[in-house]
Design a protein around this motif. Structure first.
Motif, PDB file in Angstrom:
ATOM      1  N   MET A  29       0.809  -1.210   0.000  1.00  0.00           N
ATOM      2  CA  MET A  29       0.000   0.000   0.000  1.00  0.00           C
ATOM      3  C   MET A  29       0.848   1.268   0.000  1.00  0.00           C
ATOM      4  O   MET A  29       0.328   2.348  -0.182  1.00  0.00           O
ATOM      5  CB  MET A  29      -0.905   0.006   1.242  1.00  0.00           C
ATOM      6  N   GLN A  30       2.157   1.122   0.191  1.00  0.00           N
ATOM      7  CA  GLN A  30       2.984   2.295   0.403  1.00  0.00           C
ATOM      8  C   GLN A  30       3.867   2.650  -0.784  1.00  0.00           C
ATOM      9  O   GLN A  30       4.276   3.796  -0.923  1.00  0.00           O
ATOM     10  CB  GLN A  30       3.872   2.070   1.632  1.00  0.00           C
ATOM     11  N   THR A  31       4.166   1.675  -1.627  1.00  0.00           N
ATOM     12  CA  THR A  31       5.129   1.921  -2.684  1.00  0.00           C
ATOM     13  C   THR A  31       4.591   2.913  -3.702  1.00  0.00           C
ATOM     14  O   THR A  31       3.495   2.746  -4.237  1.00  0.00           O
ATOM     15  CB  THR A  31       5.475   0.607  -3.402  1.00  0.00           C
ATOM     16  N   LEU A  32       5.366   3.943  -3.973  1.00  0.00           N
ATOM     17  CA  LEU A  32       5.006   4.894  -5.016  1.00  0.00           C
ATOM     18  C   LEU A  32       5.329   4.295  -6.374  1.00  0.00           C
ATOM     19  O   LEU A  32       6.344   3.627  -6.553  1.00  0.00           O
ATOM     20  CB  LEU A  32       5.768   6.206  -4.819  1.00  0.00           C
ATOM     21  N   VAL A  33       4.447   4.509  -7.323  1.00  0.00           N
ATOM     22  CA  VAL A  33       4.629   3.971  -8.663  1.00  0.00           C
ATOM     23  C   VAL A  33       4.664   5.122  -9.651  1.00  0.00           C
ATOM     24  O   VAL A  33       3.805   6.007  -9.632  1.00  0.00           O
ATOM     25  CB  VAL A  33       3.483   3.006  -9.034  1.00  0.00           C
ATOM     26  N   THR A  34       5.677   5.105 -10.506  1.00  0.00           N
ATOM     27  CA  THR A  34       5.712   6.034 -11.628  1.00  0.00           C
ATOM     28  C   THR A  34       5.671   5.205 -12.899  1.00  0.00           C
ATOM     29  O   THR A  34       6.124   4.066 -12.940  1.00  0.00           O
ATOM     30  CB  THR A  34       6.970   6.915 -11.609  1.00  0.00           C
ATOM     31  N   SER A  35       5.127   5.775 -13.949  1.00  0.00           N
ATOM     32  CA  SER A  35       5.034   5.057 -15.212  1.00  0.00           C
ATOM     33  C   SER A  35       5.232   6.023 -16.366  1.00  0.00           C
ATOM     34  O   SER A  35       5.120   7.239 -16.201  1.00  0.00           O
ATOM     35  CB  SER A  35       3.680   4.351 -15.329  1.00  0.00           C
ATOM     36  N   GLU A  48       6.963   0.744 -15.840  1.00  0.00           N
ATOM     37  CA  GLU A  48       6.580   1.218 -14.512  1.00  0.00           C
ATOM     38  C   GLU A  48       7.770   1.084 -13.582  1.00  0.00           C
ATOM     39  O   GLU A  48       8.548   0.127 -13.702  1.00  0.00           O
ATOM     40  CB  GLU A  48       5.425   0.381 -13.947  1.00  0.00           C
ATOM     41  N   ILE A  49       7.890   2.004 -12.647  1.00  0.00           N
ATOM     42  CA  ILE A  49       8.942   1.943 -11.636  1.00  0.00           C
ATOM     43  C   ILE A  49       8.279   1.901 -10.257  1.00  0.00           C
ATOM     44  O   ILE A  49       7.489   2.779  -9.914  1.00  0.00           O
ATOM     45  CB  ILE A  49       9.909   3.136 -11.738  1.00  0.00           C
ATOM     46  N   HIS A  50       8.598   0.857  -9.507  1.00  0.00           N
ATOM     47  CA  HIS A  50       8.056   0.652  -8.166  1.00  0.00           C
ATOM     48  C   HIS A  50       9.214   0.593  -7.178  1.00  0.00           C
ATOM     49  O   HIS A  50      10.247  -0.012  -7.446  1.00  0.00           O
ATOM     50  CB  HIS A  50       7.312  -0.681  -8.073  1.00  0.00           C
ATOM     51  N   GLY A  51       9.024   1.155  -6.002  1.00  0.00           N
ATOM     52  CA  GLY A  51       9.987   0.983  -4.925  1.00  0.00           C
ATOM     53  C   GLY A  51      11.294   1.726  -5.133  1.00  0.00           C
ATOM     54  O   GLY A  51      11.460   2.531  -6.047  1.00  0.00           O
ATOM     55  N   VAL A  84      12.046  -1.583  -8.681  1.00  0.00           N
ATOM     56  CA  VAL A  84      11.574  -2.517  -9.702  1.00  0.00           C
ATOM     57  C   VAL A  84      11.179  -1.748 -10.954  1.00  0.00           C
ATOM     58  O   VAL A  84      10.404  -0.783 -10.881  1.00  0.00           O
ATOM     59  CB  VAL A  84      10.367  -3.335  -9.185  1.00  0.00           C
ATOM     60  N   ILE A  85      11.708  -2.184 -12.083  1.00  0.00           N
ATOM     61  CA  ILE A  85      11.327  -1.611 -13.374  1.00  0.00           C
ATOM     62  C   ILE A  85      10.621  -2.713 -14.157  1.00  0.00           C
ATOM     63  O   ILE A  85      11.250  -3.680 -14.591  1.00  0.00           O
ATOM     64  CB  ILE A  85      12.548  -1.102 -14.161  1.00  0.00           C
ATOM     65  N   ALA A  86       9.309  -2.601 -14.290  1.00  0.00           N
ATOM     66  CA  ALA A  86       8.525  -3.581 -15.033  1.00  0.00           C
ATOM     67  C   ALA A  86       8.226  -3.021 -16.414  1.00  0.00           C
ATOM     68  O   ALA A  86       7.866  -1.849 -16.549  1.00  0.00           O
ATOM     69  CB  ALA A  86       7.237  -3.898 -14.288  1.00  0.00           C
ATOM     70  N   VAL A  87       8.372  -3.851 -17.434  1.00  0.00           N
ATOM     71  CA  VAL A  87       8.239  -3.376 -18.808  1.00  0.00           C
ATOM     72  C   VAL A  87       7.158  -4.167 -19.539  1.00  0.00           C
ATOM     73  O   VAL A  87       6.765  -5.265 -19.127  1.00  0.00           O
ATOM     74  CB  VAL A  87       9.576  -3.506 -19.581  1.00  0.00           C
ATOM     75  N   ARG A  94       0.540  -1.856 -23.125  1.00  0.00           N
ATOM     76  CA  ARG A  94       0.533  -0.434 -23.464  1.00  0.00           C
ATOM     77  C   ARG A  94       1.692  -0.029 -24.369  1.00  0.00           C
ATOM     78  O   ARG A  94       1.889   1.163 -24.643  1.00  0.00           O
ATOM     79  CB  ARG A  94       0.565   0.375 -22.163  1.00  0.00           C
ATOM     80  N   THR A  95       2.461  -1.004 -24.862  1.00  0.00           N
ATOM     81  CA  THR A  95       3.586  -0.711 -25.755  1.00  0.00           C
ATOM     82  C   THR A  95       3.138  -0.855 -27.204  1.00  0.00           C
ATOM     83  O   THR A  95       2.436  -1.801 -27.561  1.00  0.00           O
ATOM     84  CB  THR A  95       4.768  -1.652 -25.469  1.00  0.00           C
ATOM     85  N   SER A  96       3.567   0.065 -28.039  1.00  0.00           N
ATOM     86  CA  SER A  96       3.149   0.052 -29.440  1.00  0.00           C
ATOM     87  C   SER A  96       3.850  -1.064 -30.216  1.00  0.00           C
ATOM     88  O   SER A  96       4.796  -1.698 -29.737  1.00  0.00           O
ATOM     89  CB  SER A  96       3.443   1.410 -30.090  1.00  0.00           C
ATOM     90  N   ASP A  97       3.392  -1.281 -31.433  1.00  0.00           N
ATOM     91  CA  ASP A  97       3.944  -2.296 -32.319  1.00  0.00           C
ATOM     92  C   ASP A  97       4.878  -1.625 -33.326  1.00  0.00           C
ATOM     93  O   ASP A  97       4.942  -0.404 -33.440  1.00  0.00           O
ATOM     94  CB  ASP A  97       2.805  -3.029 -33.021  1.00  0.00           C
TER      95      ASP A  97
END
Length: 288
Positions: A29-35, A48-51, A84-87, A94-97
């Motif tokens: 509930m605390q981790t800030l997420v940027t995307s 996305e970047i978490h933690g 964490v960097i999730a791709v 959400r990634t284009s072709d």
């Protein structure tokens, strides 16, 4: 090389699971997420970047998936201990072709370009299924970026898949695609044509899958952990063979089916502690 096989695994997983039950997600509930999106190699790549943490952990999803499908149930545990960097890869989520087929080599180059865009000099890389094969290609093609790799149900040769896999792929139809994968794509990108494109490109990539040489695998110098389930799409002997090719590699055989240890959306069982247990297990490897 450390090999955790079935006789040892029951005790190990019981211990890990008991640890997991005693711990709570440190930042669900605390981790800030940027995307955001980054223009790399002709696509607009979502991430996305978490933690927080000094050594980032890059998460690479499986075929036909989004970040949430593969990692939604395990990411919060990693985010409590890592940046964490999730791709999302070409044509996924959400990634284009691009006007080109998908390939594991291109996916590896795209992730490398994203890390450069984010000014990440070195990272741990963890990939599941097709994302595991992409992780291998990152370690082969961009070794300077890699600290450690975790390959979960990844493959490097066609004969490493369960019997009948490639026969099935040749005849697979869009209707046979698991509904949770369709729903997850349309939730983040409501584009039916884009969903069909992703399915067709994923299917063709597997039909065209070519072996990675033993030499390329053995040239990987990053510390490596290989994980496979005892009832996986990828065979245990195949995963053992990969581990033997890399000096110092670790191998774990976990109970369950493809993706169950991660809590992957199509296999997750409500209330399961497997994702938390797996996160603790992997985190100990990353922290060594």
């Amino acid at each position: 090389m450390i090999i955790n096989l079935r006789a040892q695994l029951a005790t190990l997983m019981l211990f890990i699971t008991l640890q997991a039950i005693a711990q709570k997600p440190t930042s669900k509930m605390q981790t800030l997420v940027t995307s955001g999106h980054a223009a790399v190699n002709g696509i607009n790549m979502y991430y996305e970047i978490h933690g927080k943490g000094d050594m980032p952990l890059v998460l690479i999803h499986g075929g036909g998936s989004t970040i949430e499908v593969t990692f939604g149930n395990i990411l919060p545990y990693f985010a409590g201990n890592n940046k964490v960097i999730a791709v999302e890869l070409q044509a996924h989520g959400r990634t284009s072709d691009r006007d080109a087929p998908e390939s594991f080599e291109q996916d590896a180059d795209d992730v490398a370009a994203l890390l450069k865009h984010l000014k990440i000099a070195k990272a741990n890389i963890m990939g599941f299924s097709n994302g595991g094969t992409t992780t291998l290609q990152i370690a082969i093609r961009h070794p300077q970026l890699v600290n450690k790799i975790v390959v979960i149900a990844g493959s490097y040769k066609r004969d490493g898949f369960m019997n009948g896999f490639f026969d099935f792929m040749k005849t697979a139809t869009f209707e046979s695609m698991p509904q949770p994968l369709k729903d997850a794509f349309l939730k983040v990108t409501p584009n039916q044509a884009g969903l069909l494109t992703m399915f067709n490109k994923d299917k063709q990539r597997m039909i065209d899958f070519k072996d990675i040489s033993d030499t390329d695998i053995s040239n990987i110098k990053a510390l490596a952990m290989f994980i496979v389930a005892d009832k996986d799409v990828i065979t245990i002997p195949h995963t053992m063979a990969m581990a033997k090719l890399i000096d110092g590699a670790e191998l774990a055989v976990l109970p369950g089916i493809h993706g169950e240890a991660l809590g992957e959306a199509t296999t997750y069982k409500a209330g399961s502690k497997a994702p938390q247990a797996t996160a603790i297990f992997v985190q100990e490897f990353l922290d060594k």
